[in-house]
Design an enzyme around this catalytic site. Structure first.
Site, PDB file in Angstrom:
ATOM      1  N   HIS A  99       0.885  -1.162   0.000  1.00 32.13           N
ATOM      2  CA  HIS A  99       0.000   0.000   0.000  1.00 32.13           C
ATOM      3  C   HIS A  99       0.929   1.220   0.000  1.00 32.13           C
ATOM      4  O   HIS A  99       2.017   1.168   0.585  1.00 32.13           O
ATOM      5  CB  HIS A  99      -0.827   0.132   1.274  1.00 32.13           C
ATOM      6  CG  HIS A  99      -1.717  -1.007   1.630  1.00 32.13           C
ATOM      7  ND1 HIS A  99      -1.274  -2.133   2.273  1.00 32.13           N
ATOM      8  CD2 HIS A  99      -3.061  -1.163   1.483  1.00 32.13           C
ATOM      9  CE1 HIS A  99      -2.302  -2.943   2.492  1.00 32.13           C
ATOM     10  NE2 HIS A  99      -3.395  -2.382   2.020  1.00 32.13           N
ATOM     11  N   ASP A 102       2.327   1.974   3.402  1.00 32.64           N
ATOM     12  CA  ASP A 102       3.342   1.073   3.988  1.00 32.64           C
ATOM     13  C   ASP A 102       4.745   1.555   3.692  1.00 32.64           C
ATOM     14  O   ASP A 102       5.684   1.247   4.428  1.00 32.64           O
ATOM     15  CB  ASP A 102       3.283  -0.339   3.372  1.00 32.64           C
ATOM     16  CG  ASP A 102       1.903  -0.935   3.367  1.00 32.64           C
ATOM     17  OD1 ASP A 102       1.128  -0.632   4.279  1.00 32.64           O
ATOM     18  OD2 ASP A 102       1.611  -1.719   2.430  1.00 32.64           O
TER      19      ASP A 102
HETATM   20  C1  XUL Z   1      -7.416  -6.448   4.991  1.00 33.40           C
HETATM   21  C2  XUL Z   1      -6.706  -6.927   3.789  1.00 33.40           C
HETATM   22  C3  XUL Z   1      -5.845  -5.935   3.094  1.00 33.40           C
HETATM   23  C4  XUL Z   1      -5.905  -6.024   1.614  1.00 33.40           C
HETATM   24  C5  XUL Z   1      -5.162  -4.916   0.906  1.00 33.40           C
HETATM   25  O1  XUL Z   1      -8.134  -7.429   5.655  1.00 33.40           O
HETATM   26  O2  XUL Z   1      -6.806  -8.069   3.419  1.00 33.40           O
HETATM   27  O3  XUL Z   1      -4.542  -6.119   3.556  1.00 33.40           O
HETATM   28  O4  XUL Z   1      -5.381  -7.227   1.172  1.00 33.40           O
HETATM   29  O5  XUL Z   1      -5.618  -3.665   1.251  1.00 33.40           O
END
Ligand code: XUL
Ligand code: CO
Length: 433
Positions: A99, A102
């Protein structure tokens, strides 16, 4: 001195090895059903759990102490990237995922946050130019900062929709720049807490328009990866709009996105929705919408999304069975959306967690391939549905109620119940796992 100092690259040593930091089943070059294991499984490390999460839970804060803490400056963001790429090398994983939040420190303005992000993407690009690791997918974190508390594209405030659009544009640009193979949208706050303050129909329309904008932008910039949405039924919102695979497929159809968007399915999310993982995979595959998977496991007692590393071979085997049966991954892969337990403090805990997860998946894959090659389950299916291969059954589907009624009334049709043989089939699966 680096974070993973003293930890050598993990080698395949075979099932008899007792070395805790060796692969006993994951052998990247081993050919399974005509394809290298590495190319089947397409493992990815999740940046958020392994490098950004600091060990907090709802009752207490940070337990991990890392050389890249605190994570609020560029210098430590780069130190974090150094450690992450060291781990990709140690594990020999072909992919990673991130993300925006992150990888870069959040700043006071959108413009400065973007500048930070682009500088880290440059840093990644340079590291990737001399390594094999690739980007499986990028995504935007539109759920942690307080601005997203009432949703991103579904926010009652259009300014937040705008901020979300700008954020996703920047993350898609970065994903394209790094050669990402997919772009994921998980709507952590795309849902609601109470209908007392929520216009549900309007929010869904906004989410549909937003996703269409994502697809329009993908084509505008010539991004060749797949757009994926990730279903989850609750947590953080009490009601999440992307409840499960079937709900997402209905949503994609309603907003004209069925040819453009596929699903990223997660084991723990399937469990929260009251499904098995293989159910979610089979639902998506039946509609040609299976994109990628987030591999992990939930605690079956707590009812929370615990994001543990997988350790249940029979479950994983059935999931890969349906993945293989549908033709395997194309742009997708197996992303470890999994985190350590907060008492697992050490650098080698992070390595051991991935080694174990990769081995469990490899065992599952091998068992799935063996079952497919043996053909026992497919033969049983063929037999069970054999009646539908007859000319009479085919003609029935092209006829109408009156024609069918006449036949049933004449006594020509008289159903004879037959065993579903479930226990035989369960025993069959147990021979392989
Ligand atoms: C949350 C989840 C996230 C997504 C990406 O439960 O799975 O980490 O994979 O935003
Ligand atoms: Co996930």
């Amino acid at each position: 001195m680096t974070f993973f100092d003293g930890i050598a690259p993990i080698q395949y040593e075979g099932p008899e090895s007792t070395n805790p930091l060796a692969f006993r089943h994951y052998n990247p070059d081993e050919v399974v059903m005509g394809k290298r294991m590495e190319d089947h499984l397409r493992f990815a490390v999740a940046y958020w759990h392994s490098f950004a999460w600091e060990g907090g839970d709802p009752f207490g804060g940070q337990t991990f102490v890392r050389p890249w803490h605190p994570q609020d400056r560029m210098e430590t963001a780069k130190a974090k990237a150094d450690a992450a790429f060291d781990m990709f090398d140690i594990l020999n994983v072909p992919f990673f995922c991130w993300h925006d939040a992150d990888v870069r420190p959040e700043a006071d303005s959108f413009a400065q946050s973007l500048k930070n992000f682009e500088e880290i993407i440059d840093y990644f690009e340079e590291k990737m130019s001399t390594r094999k690791v690739k980007l499986l997918w990028g995504t935007a974190n539109m759920f942690s900062h307080r601005r997203w508390m009432a949703g991103a594209s579904t926010n009652p405030d259009p300014d937040v929709f705008a901020y979300a659009a700008a954020t996703v544009k920047s993350c898609m640009d970065a994903t394209k720049r790094l050669g990402g193979q997919n772009y994921v949208l998980w709507g952590g706050r795309e849902g609601y807490e109470t209908l007392l303050n929520t216009d549900l129909g309007r929010e869904l329309d906004h989410m549909g328009r937003f996703l269409n904008m994502v697809v329009e932008y993908k084509h505008k910039i010539g991004f060749e990866g797949t757009i994926l949405v990730e279903p989850k039924p609750q947590e953080p919102s009490k009601h999440q709009y992307d409840f499960d695979a079937a709900t997402c497929i209905g949503f994609l159809r309603k907003y004209g996105l069925e040819g453009e968007v596929k699903l990223n399915l997660e084991q723990g999310h399937a469990i929260l929705a009251g499904h098995s993982f293989e159910h979610e995979v089979a639902v998506a595959a039946a509609d040609g919408m299976l994109g990628s998977i987030d591999m992990n496991r939930n605690d079956y007692q707590s009812g929370w999304d615990t994001d543990q590393f997988p350790n249940n071979v029979p479950e994983v085997a059935l999931t890969y069975y349906h993945i293989l049966k549908s033709g395997g991954f194309s742009t997708g892969g197996t992303n470890f959306d999994a985190k350590l337990r907060r008492q697992s403090l050490d650098a080698d805990d992070l390595i051991a967690a991935h080694v174990g997860g990769m081995d469990v998946c490899a065992r599952g894959l091998k068992a799935a391939a063996a079952m497919l090659e043996d053909g026992g389950l497919e033969d049983a299916l063929k037999q069970r549905y054999a009646g539908w291969d007859t000319a009479g059954a085919k003609a029935m589907l092209d006829s109408d109620f009156d024609t069918i009624f006449t036949k049933v009334l004449s006594g020509e049709i008289d159903p004879q119940p037959r065993s579903g043989r479930q226990e035989y089939l369960e025993n069959y699966v147990n021979r392989f796992v």
